[in-house]
Design an enzyme around this catalytic site. Structure first.
Site, PDB file in Angstrom:
ATOM      1  N   TYR A  76      -9.298  36.896 -40.185  1.00  0.00           N
ATOM      2  CA  TYR A  76      -8.570  37.884 -39.380  1.00  0.00           C
ATOM      3  C   TYR A  76      -8.021  37.245 -38.110  1.00  0.00           C
ATOM      4  CZ  TYR A  76      -7.160  42.184 -37.176  1.00  0.00           C
ATOM      5  OH  TYR A  76      -6.396  43.159 -36.596  1.00  0.00           O
ATOM      6  N   PHE A 128      24.264  43.062 -34.372  1.00  0.00           N
ATOM      7  CA  PHE A 128      23.645  43.091 -35.689  1.00  0.00           C
ATOM      8  C   PHE A 128      22.904  44.416 -35.796  1.00  0.00           C
ATOM      9  CE2 PHE A 128      20.511  42.547 -38.984  1.00  0.00           C
ATOM     10  CZ  PHE A 128      21.375  42.283 -40.026  1.00  0.00           C
ATOM     11  N   THR A 129      22.888  44.974 -37.001  1.00  0.00           N
ATOM     12  CA  THR A 129      22.392  46.344 -37.216  1.00  0.00           C
ATOM     13  C   THR A 129      21.016  46.601 -36.576  1.00  0.00           C
ATOM     14  OG1 THR A 129      21.587  45.602 -39.361  1.00  0.00           O
ATOM     15  CG2 THR A 129      23.743  46.676 -39.321  1.00  0.00           C
ATOM     16  N   ASP A 219      19.033  34.820 -31.290  1.00  0.00           N
ATOM     17  CA  ASP A 219      18.729  35.282 -32.646  1.00  0.00           C
ATOM     18  C   ASP A 219      18.978  34.074 -33.546  1.00  0.00           C
ATOM     19  OD1 ASP A 219      18.678  36.163 -35.235  1.00  0.00           O
ATOM     20  OD2 ASP A 219      19.632  38.082 -34.808  1.00  0.00           O
ATOM     21  N   LYS A 262      15.450  34.010 -43.864  1.00  0.00           N
ATOM     22  CA  LYS A 262      16.746  33.393 -44.158  1.00  0.00           C
ATOM     23  C   LYS A 262      16.594  31.865 -44.101  1.00  0.00           C
ATOM     24  CE  LYS A 262      18.047  37.719 -42.848  1.00  0.00           C
ATOM     25  NZ  LYS A 262      17.080  38.775 -42.504  1.00  0.00           N
ATOM     26  N   ARG A 386      29.571  45.532 -45.480  1.00  0.00           N
ATOM     27  CA  ARG A 386      29.416  45.216 -44.061  1.00  0.00           C
ATOM     28  C   ARG A 386      30.648  45.753 -43.356  1.00  0.00           C
ATOM     29  NH1 ARG A 386      24.087  43.444 -42.820  1.00  0.00           N
ATOM     30  NH2 ARG A 386      24.217  45.656 -43.120  1.00  0.00           N
ATOM     31  N   PHE A 452      23.184  52.448 -43.876  1.00  0.00           N
ATOM     32  CA  PHE A 452      23.651  51.673 -45.030  1.00  0.00           C
ATOM     33  C   PHE A 452      22.567  51.455 -46.077  1.00  0.00           C
ATOM     34  CE2 PHE A 452      21.668  47.682 -43.713  1.00  0.00           C
ATOM     35  CZ  PHE A 452      21.491  47.898 -42.350  1.00  0.00           C
TER      36      PHE A 452
HETATM   37  N1  PM9 Z   1      19.525  40.437 -42.015  1.00  0.00           N
HETATM   38  C1  PM9 Z   1      20.785  40.577 -43.996  1.00  0.00           C
HETATM   39  O1  PM9 Z   1      20.867  40.894 -45.187  1.00  0.00           O
HETATM   40  C2  PM9 Z   1      18.522  41.757 -43.871  1.00  0.00           C
HETATM   41  C3  PM9 Z   1      18.916  43.123 -44.270  1.00  0.00           C
HETATM   42  S1  PM9 Z   1      20.214  43.935 -43.399  1.00  0.00           S
HETATM   43  C4  PM9 Z   1      19.386  44.571 -42.023  1.00  0.00           C
HETATM   44  O2  PM9 Z   1      21.675  39.957 -43.410  1.00  0.00           O
HETATM   45  C5  PM9 Z   1      19.959  38.851 -38.141  1.00  0.00           C
HETATM   46  C6  PM9 Z   1      21.111  38.011 -37.720  1.00  0.00           C
HETATM   47  C7  PM9 Z   1      19.804  39.238 -39.452  1.00  0.00           C
HETATM   48  C8  PM9 Z   1      18.698  40.071 -39.834  1.00  0.00           C
HETATM   49  C9  PM9 Z   1      18.543  40.568 -41.129  1.00  0.00           C
HETATM   50  C10 PM9 Z   1      17.785  40.435 -38.816  1.00  0.00           C
HETATM   51  C11 PM9 Z   1      16.603  41.302 -39.117  1.00  0.00           C
HETATM   52  C12 PM9 Z   1      17.985  40.014 -37.524  1.00  0.00           C
HETATM   53  N2  PM9 Z   1      19.060  39.236 -37.222  1.00  0.00           N
HETATM   54  O3  PM9 Z   1      15.539  41.719 -42.028  1.00  0.00           O
HETATM   55  O4  PM9 Z   1      13.984  42.337 -40.232  1.00  0.00           O
HETATM   56  O5  PM9 Z   1      20.697  38.836 -40.349  1.00  0.00           O
HETATM   57  O6  PM9 Z   1      13.785  40.128 -41.287  1.00  0.00           O
HETATM   58  O7  PM9 Z   1      15.670  40.579 -39.831  1.00  0.00           O
HETATM   59  C13 PM9 Z   1      19.591  40.921 -43.250  1.00  0.00           C
HETATM   60  P1  PM9 Z   1      14.689  41.240 -40.905  1.00  0.00           P
END
Ligand code: PM9
Length: 461
Positions: A76, A128-129, A219, A262, A386, A452
């Site tokens: 843990y 970014f979303t 980011d 990513k 997008r 979305f």
């Molecule tokens: N990006 C993408 O498909 C995941 C689903 S859409 C919300 O591009 C950036 C630049 C991203 C991103 C996720 C996140 C969030 C932050 N910044 O999905 O929570 O491209 O791991 O990361 C998606 P998490």
């Protein structure tokens, strides 16, 4: 005389396991997308042939990463894999303090809660979303300071992720540095089409923010892809390794959030990093509320081990050259077919301009959402909208109307072959040839946040 042939982008790995895919008929796909409310997020993955929804968590891990998973220390507290991860982040990115999180948005939540207070402005190189939503939920307002070229799918600017320094300066003059807790800088800007920021521009942002005592939060979700473009396009970086460039980028920033799903080649995981002790201390307080103890942050020990190894693999020149090379191959093929794609070709996918593809549809008829559904029906290739659906609504309830109305063909890392790329381009061409017959959509269900993901649509008659 023997001609010198430039070597192709071929993969620096080979396969030793494959995942079998289900093949579907057009009729089955028509039914599947109708049942999914014309939203590719709501399709069952087993009904998808080539999955280009996202490059997030969809990479193939290496044999080294899988082996590392077996060394997971699932205690843990104080797991040895946490210390391995901490070391990897310090070594390859240079940040001092780290907080693991279950994925990127977990880090964004904590960072926004620590740094933003009601009424703050957060300038950034395109929204970014999830990032913008966490800024808004914390009481802040996002302000776009990216260069205008980023909003133009036809502009071939080599660094469309650059900040317009005058826009940033005007914002600082208008609101004052006290109301700007940080400038949010994304490397390889996702919503612009996977477009890089140059080192020169980043240094300028650093100089200006330093003068006003404002942080830069990075980011760094796709930092290695950005570093590769700097190596290929920016004077003075031709001979530097991607690893060196990544380290230098991070050195001009004060902290970071990362979705390790990513660049860092894992199926789950993320982190927040900072060079400031006070920020770290507050984030460490909050992580136990929202994610888990500060030495696991919602992750298993084995996940942190895979991430530590993935970070190292992600900054290898051979890896990133093949990664981006594959995307360029697909993009060039689509351009040869006359399909309107965002230029220059980005780092994590091909972004097709749905406005040019379906000029007879207004933005309220959701051209990109429509096009993603049509590509799926044609070939079982799943892509992502997008555009206006992703952009969502402002806090006052009005729709955002983004200039870019795109369909993203996102390429998972180390997963698909060149023949798959051919199938994808051919499918885009099939739909392009039938484009005049395509009707738009109307939204029949709209969730409150990040619509979305779960919105539902019906075909317009
Ligand atoms: N990006 C993408 O498909 C995941 C689903 S859409 C919300 O591009 C950036 C630049 C991203 C991103 C996720 C996140 C969030 C932050 N910044 O999905 O929570 O491209 O791991 O990361 C998606 P998490």
């Amino acid at each position: 005389m023997k001609k010198h042939i430039k070597s192709s982008w071929a993969e620096p790995y080979r396969m030793k396991m494959v995942e079998l895919l289900k093949m579907t008929t057009r009729k089955q796909r028509q039914k599947a997308i109708r049942e999914a409310g014309y939203n590719t997020f709501l399709l069952k993955s087993e009904d998808v042939y080539i999955d280009l929804l996202t490059d997030s968590g969809t990479s193939a891990m290496s044999d080294r990463q899988w082996a590392g998973m077996m060394t997971g220390d699932e205690a843990y507290a104080g797991s040895r894999n946490f210390f391995r991860l901490e070391k990897a982040i310090q070594k390859f990115y240079g940040y001092k303090y780290i907080i693991p999180t279950h994925q990127g948005r977990g880090a964004e939540n904590i960072l926004s809660k620590v740094l933003i207070k009601k009424g703050d402005m957060i300038p950034g190189n395109m929204y970014f979303t999830t990032t913008r939503l966490h800024q808004e939920l914390a009481g802040g307002t996002f302000a776009d300071i990216i260069i205008d070229e980023a909003h133009d799918p036809l502009s071939e600017h080599p660094f469309k992720g650059n900040v317009d320094i005058q826009k940033l300066e005007a914002l600082i003059n208008k609101y004052g540095a006290n109301r700007i807790p940080y400038v949010s800088i994304a490397t390889n800007v996702n919503m612009a089409g996977g477009q890089p920021i140059s080192m020169k521009n980043l240094k300028e942002v650093r100089a200006l923010t330093k003068k006003h005592g404002i942080r830069i939060i990075h980011d760094m979700t796709r930092v290695a892809e950005n570093a590769y473009f700097i190596q290929q396009r920016e004077k003075g970086y031709e001979k530097k390794s991607v690893r060196e460039i990544v380290f230098e980028i991070c050195s001009y920033t004060d902290g970071a959030t990362m979705s390790a799903k990513k660049d860092a080649l894992v199926n789950i995981g993320g982190f927040m990093a900072t060079n400031e002790w006070d920020v770290f201390e507050e984030a460490r307080n909050l992580v136990v509320v929202y994610e888990g103890l500060h030495t696991y942050g919602g992750l298993a020990g084995r996940d942190m081990e895979a991430m530590a190894i993935g970070i190292e693999e992600s900054v290898s020149d051979n890896h990133i050259r093949a990664r981006v090379g594959q995307i360029e191959y697909l993009g060039n093929k689509m351009m040869d077919f006359g399909i309107p794609v965002v230029k220059p070709i980005g780092g994590h996918g091909i972004f097709v301009d749905a406005r040019q593809f379906l000029p007879h549809l207004s933005q309220d008829e959701f051209p990109a959402q429509t096009l993603a559904a049509e590509i799926y029906i044609d070939s079982g290739v799943r892509t992502m909208e997008r555009g206006i659906v992703s952009a969502g609504r402002k806090p006052n309830g009005d729709n955002y109307y983004p200039k870019l109305e795109l369909v993203r063909f996102t390429i998972p890392r180390r997963v698909y072959t060149q023949a798959h790329m051919d199938v994808i381009a051919e499918s885009a061409l099939n739909v392009f040839e039938e484009r005049k017959k395509i009707k738009g959509l109307k939204m029949v269900y709209e969730p409150k946040y990040l619509r979305f993901f779960q919105a539902r649509f019906e075909k317009l008659k």
